[in-house]
Design an enzyme around this catalytic site. Structure first.
Site, mmCIF file in Angstrom:
data_model
loop_
_atom_site.group_PDB
_atom_site.id
_atom_site.type_symbol
_atom_site.label_atom_id
_atom_site.label_comp_id
_atom_site.label_asym_id
_atom_site.label_seq_id
_atom_site.Cartn_x
_atom_site.Cartn_y
_atom_site.Cartn_z
ATOM 1 N N GLU A 64 -32.299 45.832 -58.471
ATOM 2 C CA GLU A 64 -31.968 46.813 -57.447
ATOM 3 C C GLU A 64 -31.264 46.177 -56.251
ATOM 4 O OE1 GLU A 64 -35.702 49.839 -58.095
ATOM 5 O OE2 GLU A 64 -36.000 48.129 -56.766
ATOM 6 N N ASP A 235 -43.974 51.970 -58.306
ATOM 7 C CA ASP A 235 -42.742 51.819 -57.523
ATOM 8 C C ASP A 235 -41.475 51.936 -58.341
ATOM 9 O OD1 ASP A 235 -42.969 49.526 -58.931
ATOM 10 O OD2 ASP A 235 -42.840 48.165 -57.239
#
Lengths: 347, 347
Positions: A64, A235
């Protein structure tokens, strides 16, 4: 070869220097400082350029990029999440980050962020609990005793005044590691054989497990009134820790809804499931805990602004502490239009 | 302090080492190699994870992250665009990039990319022209003689066999710089006083200007039949170089339509304006130039896959050439769950 100009160099904080920085300041003081920095940036939340992180998913993990900007400084973090790394002797999460000057686009700082992410995640959790947990909380259950566990324990001690942590992990070895690391740090540490035992008498329950699957670490009947849940491990899409019945009973607080609805515990709930943005609580625009018997839940997935705060903190410390190398990372020709000439003169 | 493990280090190619690498291989050979690498990745275009770049705009510039992945390797580039930097003695565009292993999320390479972007942009232009320009083209007009100009000239010489470049810039100093840098490199270089003079007899017209505004470098009456236009400078919202009448007459070829429609010359056109994706031409799925008298236009804004190809090329060269430093960038505890223990033992 012509020596590069000053402009060419970017301060770089290596892993070794990040560890030196933490020890120079003291790990609990770093937690207190980071919680304050993050809280200050949450207060000015609306002025940040916000976007859900940009994820590249594969079957076994995710990479990410998490950018944000306050209009003067830009920051981003690179971070991976690979639960299977642990079996290969690698970190589940590694990270590095960068600050840049918005007015020129030139980098100001490159830093390791594996350690810094562990610190900022714990500081964010503790900062949120300061606003949401029942007053006078002294005991925290810590379910999941992996790489993030000790950071959570110390942040809650330093920021919230927690004096007892009750540890549980599906792997007793992880609990032993965590208990050994926390020994002698001013916390009462209780190793527990079951999650039920761990949450006995705890006003705060932190879940920080790593499996990439919809797991149910906490079921509804385990959670009593007047508890604050700090849910850190859920998450990414498909990775949750709490049974959805808990979410229905709790007041749910989040960082950035467009990201949390995809990645957080509330991915289990309908799209219009009501949540409160934590920054609004801090700013006085929304209520936090309204009742001593309420269940509050911080559905934390980690947001770019927390990394921005952490990077700015580190950047601010470099002046007095040094602890960085200078990387020749930016080509800086004398005449900015003469990049080719610079390259050719280097022959 | 305990010495970091091998796993902790990421190979870093500094600006100085990138310049050494280019000289070790030869700048024209690098162009040929990069064009081949980029073409090979365009051939397998569908398997890449593609997303428009993630831009953070400010009044005077933009900072962008450009990620992509082929499923085995992940890459991203950080790049800024600040046209006003030039007046401050800074580069308009600076960049760095990273490759990582998709299976672990661990970085494989960190590299300067200011020079590498200049090289890959020129190599991409020349590769596209190989497919789109009229056969036997020998002369290129080069409008905009800034930092990217010489790279374009040499790439078109090395990849397309261009033997004459005709230079024009609104600033005669830039043209003098460009002509001086290209002297003795086997190209006939003609400095021109007007854009009209520059395009005289040119089969290829390259526009590579930097102002962040809708400028009209080429008007419709300047562009005759049988020309290939390589439009490089229009690369963000509000920044274009060509009059829209040219776009209507031309066959327009693009990298990634969702990005080009926002950032390219075609931002001036309706959303359904027909374009051809360059990778489909290379793959034989779409026609390129269909008529010697056609106008072809490569509306280039730069796409993440080109950076990926360039980073992989550099990474592949490190084994034989060395030319990198090892950065202690990834925290690597012996027990991956013992990040805190590693931090504490470093005291």
């Amino acid at each position: 070869m012509i020596a590069p100009s000053k402009q060419a160099f970017v301060p770089f904080v290596s892993v070794a220097n990040m560890m030196r920085l933490v020890h120079a300041i003291g790990v609990e003081q770093v937690m207190v400082d980071l919680a304050a920095e993050i809280e200050a940036d949450f207060r000015r939340w609306p002025l940040f350029d916000k976007t859900p992180r940009v994820a590249s998913h594969s079957e076994i993990g995710v990479i990410e990029l998490m950018p944000t900007s306050d209009g003067e400084t830009y920051g981003f973090k690179y971070v991976n999440g690979h639960p299977s790394n642990m079996k290969r002797g690698l970190q589940t999460v590694t990270a590095f980050g960068l600050l840049a000057d918005v007015s020129t686009g030139y980098p100001l700082l490159l830093s390791e962020m594996t350690i810094l992410t562990a610190l900022r995640t714990a500081a964010t959790s503790a900062m949120a609990a300061k606003w949401l947990a029942p007053k006078g909380a002294t005991t925290m259950a810590l379910i999941g005793n992996g790489a993030q566990a000790e950071f959570q324990a110390l942040a809650f001690k330093a920021v919230c005044g927690i004096s007892e942590v009750r540890l549980y992990d599906i792997d007793a070895k992880a609990t032993r590691k965590c208990a050994a690391n926390l020994a002698g740090r001013g916390l009462t540490v209780v190793a527990c054989a079951t999650p039920e035992e761990a949450i006995l008498g705890a006003q705060i329950i932190t879940t920080v497990t790593a499996d990439k699957q919809n797991a149910t670490i906490l079921t509804d009947n385990m959670v009593g009134a007047g508890v604050h849940i700090n849910a850190v491990g859920g998450d990414c899409p498909g990775k949750t820790e709490l049974h959805k019945d808990i979410l229905s009973r709790a007041g749910v607080f989040v960082e950035y809804p467009p990201q949390t609805r995809v990645e957080g515990e509330i991915q289990q709930m309908p799209e219009d499931f009501p949540v409160t943005e934590l920054w609004q609580v801090i700013n006085g625009q929304a209520p936090g805990r309204t009742d001593a018997r309420a269940i509050t839940l911080f559905d934390s997935v980690g947001f770019a602004i927390e990394d921005f705060s952490a990077l700015r903190y580190v950047h601010g410390k470099l002046k007095s502490l040094g602890l960085c190398d200078q990387l020749d990372m930016i080509a800086d020709p004398d005449d900015p239009r003469d990049l080719f000439g610079m390259l050719m003169r280097a022959a």
